[in-house]
Design a protein around this motif. Structure first.
Motif, PDB file in Angstrom:
ATOM      1  N   GLY A  60      -2.037  -6.999  -7.026  1.00 28.90           N
ATOM      2  CA  GLY A  60      -3.335  -7.789  -7.395  1.00 28.90           C
ATOM      3  C   GLY A  60      -4.651  -7.237  -7.395  1.00 28.90           C
ATOM      4  N   PRO A  61      -5.722  -7.475  -7.817  1.00 29.95           N
ATOM      5  CA  PRO A  61      -7.342  -7.347  -7.708  1.00 29.95           C
ATOM      6  C   PRO A  61      -7.608  -6.144  -6.611  1.00 29.95           C
ATOM      7  CG  PRO A  61      -7.331  -8.839  -8.769  1.00 29.95           C
ATOM      8  CD  PRO A  61      -6.171  -8.760  -7.825  1.00 29.95           C
ATOM      9  N   ILE A  62      -6.693  -6.111  -5.061  1.00 31.29           N
ATOM     10  CA  ILE A  62      -7.312  -5.642  -4.151  1.00 31.29           C
ATOM     11  C   ILE A  62      -6.680  -4.340  -4.160  1.00 31.29           C
ATOM     12  CG2 ILE A  62      -7.267  -5.623  -1.478  1.00 31.29           C
ATOM     13  CD1 ILE A  62      -9.801  -6.888  -3.174  1.00 31.29           C
ATOM     14  N   GLY A  63      -4.858  -4.287  -4.343  1.00 36.03           N
ATOM     15  CA  GLY A  63      -3.834  -4.037  -4.099  1.00 36.03           C
ATOM     16  C   GLY A  63      -3.411  -2.786  -5.582  1.00 36.03           C
ATOM     17  N   LEU A  64      -4.335  -2.952  -6.516  1.00 34.70           N
ATOM     18  CA  LEU A  64      -4.738  -2.497  -7.932  1.00 34.70           C
ATOM     19  C   LEU A  64      -5.838  -0.845  -7.406  1.00 34.70           C
ATOM     20  CD1 LEU A  64      -4.107  -4.591 -11.172  1.00 34.70           C
ATOM     21  CD2 LEU A  64      -2.527  -3.195  -9.448  1.00 34.70           C
ATOM     22  N   SER A  65      -6.868  -2.592  -6.717  1.00 38.55           N
ATOM     23  CA  SER A  65      -8.246  -1.501  -6.328  1.00 38.55           C
ATOM     24  C   SER A  65      -7.394   0.290  -4.962  1.00 38.55           C
ATOM     25  CB  SER A  65      -8.848  -2.070  -5.768  1.00 38.55           C
ATOM     26  OG  SER A  65     -10.008  -2.948  -6.733  1.00 38.55           O
ATOM     27  N   ILE A  66      -7.122  -0.430  -4.998  1.00 39.81           N
ATOM     28  CA  ILE A  66      -6.156   0.714  -3.705  1.00 39.81           C
ATOM     29  C   ILE A  66      -5.959   1.907  -4.700  1.00 39.81           C
ATOM     30  CG2 ILE A  66      -4.385   1.397  -1.861  1.00 39.81           C
ATOM     31  CD1 ILE A  66      -4.992  -1.629  -1.126  1.00 39.81           C
ATOM     32  N   LEU A  67      -4.795   1.104  -5.584  1.00 41.58           N
ATOM     33  CA  LEU A  67      -4.146   2.597  -5.660  1.00 41.58           C
ATOM     34  C   LEU A  67      -5.912   3.157  -6.788  1.00 41.58           C
ATOM     35  CD1 LEU A  67      -2.156   3.512  -7.311  1.00 41.58           C
ATOM     36  CD2 LEU A  67      -1.991   1.721  -9.033  1.00 41.58           C
ATOM     37  N   LEU A  68      -6.276   2.501  -7.152  1.00 34.91           N
ATOM     38  CA  LEU A  68      -7.147   3.284  -7.883  1.00 34.91           C
ATOM     39  C   LEU A  68      -7.841   4.109  -7.460  1.00 34.91           C
ATOM     40  CD1 LEU A  68      -8.680  -0.003 -10.252  1.00 34.91           C
ATOM     41  CD2 LEU A  68      -7.714   2.572 -11.213  1.00 34.91           C
ATOM     42  N   LYS A  69      -8.467   3.926  -6.693  1.00 34.63           N
ATOM     43  CA  LYS A  69      -8.714   5.273  -5.970  1.00 34.63           C
ATOM     44  C   LYS A  69      -7.989   5.896  -5.346  1.00 34.63           C
ATOM     45  CE  LYS A  69     -11.485   6.874  -1.921  1.00 34.63           C
ATOM     46  NZ  LYS A  69     -12.350   7.955  -2.818  1.00 34.63           N
ATOM     47  N   LEU A  70      -6.633   5.758  -4.437  1.00 29.25           N
ATOM     48  CA  LEU A  70      -6.012   6.932  -4.618  1.00 29.25           C
ATOM     49  C   LEU A  70      -5.343   7.646  -6.007  1.00 29.25           C
ATOM     50  CD1 LEU A  70      -3.267   4.983  -2.091  1.00 29.25           C
ATOM     51  CD2 LEU A  70      -4.542   5.744  -0.977  1.00 29.25           C
ATOM     52  N   LYS A  71      -5.858   7.103  -6.305  1.00 27.25           N
ATOM     53  CA  LYS A  71      -5.547   8.429  -7.909  1.00 27.25           C
ATOM     54  C   LYS A  71      -6.769   8.608  -8.394  1.00 27.25           C
ATOM     55  CE  LYS A  71      -2.054   8.164 -10.111  1.00 27.25           C
ATOM     56  NZ  LYS A  71      -0.950   9.301  -9.578  1.00 27.25           N
ATOM     57  N   ALA A  72      -7.501   8.352  -8.209  1.00 26.53           N
ATOM     58  CA  ALA A  72      -9.049   9.074  -8.273  1.00 26.53           C
ATOM     59  C   ALA A  72      -8.930  10.273  -7.318  1.00 26.53           C
ATOM     60  CB  ALA A  72      -9.907   8.057  -8.081  1.00 26.53           C
ATOM     61  N   ASP A  73      -8.021  10.280  -5.595  1.00 26.62           N
ATOM     62  CA  ASP A  73      -8.390  11.066  -4.865  1.00 26.62           C
ATOM     63  C   ASP A  73      -7.301  11.930  -4.961  1.00 26.62           C
ATOM     64  OD1 ASP A  73     -10.493   9.738  -3.724  1.00 26.62           O
ATOM     65  OD2 ASP A  73      -9.123   9.271  -1.903  1.00 26.62           O
ATOM     66  N   GLY A  74      -6.178  12.038  -5.825  1.00 28.98           N
ATOM     67  CA  GLY A  74      -5.401  13.030  -6.264  1.00 28.98           C
ATOM     68  C   GLY A  74      -4.354  13.333  -5.325  1.00 28.98           C
ATOM     69  N   VAL A  75      -3.722  11.654  -5.100  1.00 25.39           N
ATOM     70  CA  VAL A  75      -2.783  11.510  -3.816  1.00 25.39           C
ATOM     71  C   VAL A  75      -1.683  11.396  -5.080  1.00 25.39           C
ATOM     72  CG1 VAL A  75      -1.828  10.258  -2.711  1.00 25.39           C
ATOM     73  CG2 VAL A  75      -4.119  10.596  -2.252  1.00 25.39           C
ATOM     74  N   GLN A  76      -0.740  11.368  -4.365  1.00 27.23           N
ATOM     75  CA  GLN A  76       0.711  11.660  -5.975  1.00 27.23           C
ATOM     76  C   GLN A  76       1.881  10.346  -5.577  1.00 27.23           C
ATOM     77  OE1 GLN A  76       0.730  13.024  -9.590  1.00 27.23           O
ATOM     78  NE2 GLN A  76      -1.577  13.073  -8.177  1.00 27.23           N
TER      79      GLN A  76
END
Length: 346
Positions: free
Chosen positions: A177-193
Motif C-alpha cells: 500500500g502507500p506506506i509500504g511503497l513509501s518505504i520501498l521508494l526511500k530504500l531505493k533512493a538509498d541504494g538498497v538492492q
C-alpha cells in the motif's frame, strides 16, 4: 464551506459548515488543493475506530493535504500568502518532556488532523493550522506531490528507525500500500538492492516490482518462508510490516535472521498482535514501533524535489470532493486497482 463528514460506518455526507477562522497570531488559513485518502482514514470509515480512538459521528476525517495560504497571523514568518504548502498534520506543544527530548510526534498534548477528540480533518475547502506545520513548496512541487509528502515522510521515518548498517542488507516489506511503497521508494533512493515485497494483491505487487523491488511474494498462494529461505540462506536482516495483518507478523518472524529487526508500521484493525515469544527470545529479534514521523518532512520534500523519489507512482485515482464517498469505497474495498486515491479541487 463544503465539508465531507463520516455519518456512520461506511457512510459519508457533504455538508455546509462555517469556514474556520484564525484565532491566534500564530495560525494560517489554508485553501485546500489536494487531500490524500489514508489507510487510517479507512479504519475510521469501515470500523469507526483505531484502537481507543473512536469516532463520534458526524466527524470529518483526513490529514494528508496540500493547500495555498490565504490568510496568516502576524507572528507567522515561515510562509507567505499565496504559498503552496505541505501540511504536517501533527500539532505539538513544544514544551512537554517529549517535545523537549526531540519527540514532538509523541507530544503529551499532541493534536492531529482528523483524529477523533483532537482536530477535525481536512476533508473540506479550508483548514486553519499553526504556521509551524506548513512547509512552502511553491514552484518546486505540484499540489499532488505536496499532499504525498505526509505518507512519504512516514516511510522515511521507518527506514531511519531501522538504522540499516549498509545498503547491502537483506530486507522485506509486507504490504504494498502507500506506506509500504513509501518505504520501498526511500530504500531505493538509498541504494538498497536486496528488497522483497510480500503482498497478496497481484496488482499491488506489480507496482512494487515496477518501483524496484527485486522480487515479490504473494502470501495467499506462496510459502513466504520457503521462498525467502531459497533466495537468502541466512534469512533477512530487516523486515518492515506495513499491512497491519497478524499473518504478516507471523511470517516476518520466520524470515528474520537471529538478531534481525522487525519494524512495525502498519495498524492492526483490532489494535492487537500476538508474537511467538519463544522464537523471538531465542533469536533475539528486535521489534521497533513506528509512530507517524519525526523530523522527516523536509527530507521527504527534498527527495521529491530532486527527483530521487517519484511519489506520484503510487497514485492510482483522483476524485472531486463531491466524490469522496466513492473514493473511500474504492480504497476500502481494494477496487479498480486502487492504491492511492487523491481528492482534488481543480
Amino acid at each position: 464551506m463544503k465539508q465531507v463528514v463520516l455519518t456512520g460506518i461506511k457512510k459519508m455526507e457533504m455538508v455546509e459548515v462555517a469556514a474556520p477562522i484564525i484565532t491566534s497570531a500564530d495560525e494560517v488559513k489554508i485553501k485546500l488543493k489536494v487531500i490524500g485518502v489514508c489507510g487510517s482514514d479507512i479504519h475510521y470509515y469501515s470500523e469507526g475506530r483505531i484502537g481507543s480512538q473512536v469516532v463520534e459521528f458526524p466527524f470529518p476525517v483526513g490529514h494528508e493535504c496540500s493547500g495555498v495560504i490565504v490568510e496568516k497571523g502576524e507572528n507567522v514568518d515561515n510562509v507567505n500568502i499565496g504559498d503552496l504548502v505541505v501540511v504536517d498534520p501533527s500539532v505539538y506543544c513544544g514544551v512537554c518532556d517529549q517535545c523537549l527530548a526531540g519527540r514532538p510526534h509523541t507530544c503529551r498534548s499532541n493534536k492531529f488532523l482528523g483524529c477523533p477528540g483532537q482536530l477535525d480533518g481536512c476533508l473540506g475547502e479550508y483548514i486553519v493550522m499553526p504556521g509551524f506545520t506548513c512547509f512552502p513548496v511553491t514552484g518546486s512541487l505540484n499540489p499532488v506531490q505536496a499532499a504525498l509528502i505526509e505518507p512519504l515522510s512516514i516511510g522515511l521515518y521507518a527506514v531511519k528507525l531501522a538504522a540499516l548498517a549498509n545498503n547491502k542488507q537483506r530486507i522485506a516489506i509486507f504490504g504494498a500500500g502507500p506506506i509500504g511503497l513509501s518505504i520501498l521508494l526511500k530504500l531505493k533512493a538509498d541504494g538498497v538492492q536486496n528488497i522483497g515485497m510480500v503482498e497478496p494483491l497481484a496488482y499491488r505487487l506489480e507496482k512494487a516490482l515496477e518501483i524496484g523491488a527485486e522480487y515479490g511474494i504473494q502470501p495467499n498462494i506462496e510459502d513466504v518462508e520457503a521462498k525467502v529461505s531459497a533466495m537468502n540462506e541466512l534469512l533477512l536482516d530487516v523486515v518492515f510490516e506495513a499491512s497491519g495483518e497478524q499473518d504478516a507478523v507471523d511470517n516476518a518472524l520466520k524470515i528474520l535472521k537471529p538478531g534481525g529487526k522487525l519494524i512495525l508500521v502498519g495498524i492492526p484493525p483490532d489494535a492487537l498482535y500476538t508474537f511467538n515469544m519463544d522464537h523471538m527470545r531465542r533469536n533475539e529479534i528486535t521489534v521497533v514501533n513506528v509512530r507517524r514521523q519525526n523530523g522527516c518532512v523536509e527530507e521527504a520534500i527534498e527527495l521529491v524535489q530532486s527527483g530521487k523519489i517519484n511519489a506520484e507512482l503510487m497514485v492510482t485515482h483522483q476524485f472531486k470532493l463531491e466524490e469522496t464517498d466513492k473514493a473511500f469505497d474504492i480504497v476500502e474495498g481494494y477496487k479498480d486497482g486502487a492504491i492511492k486515491a487523491m481528492i482534488t479541487f481543480d
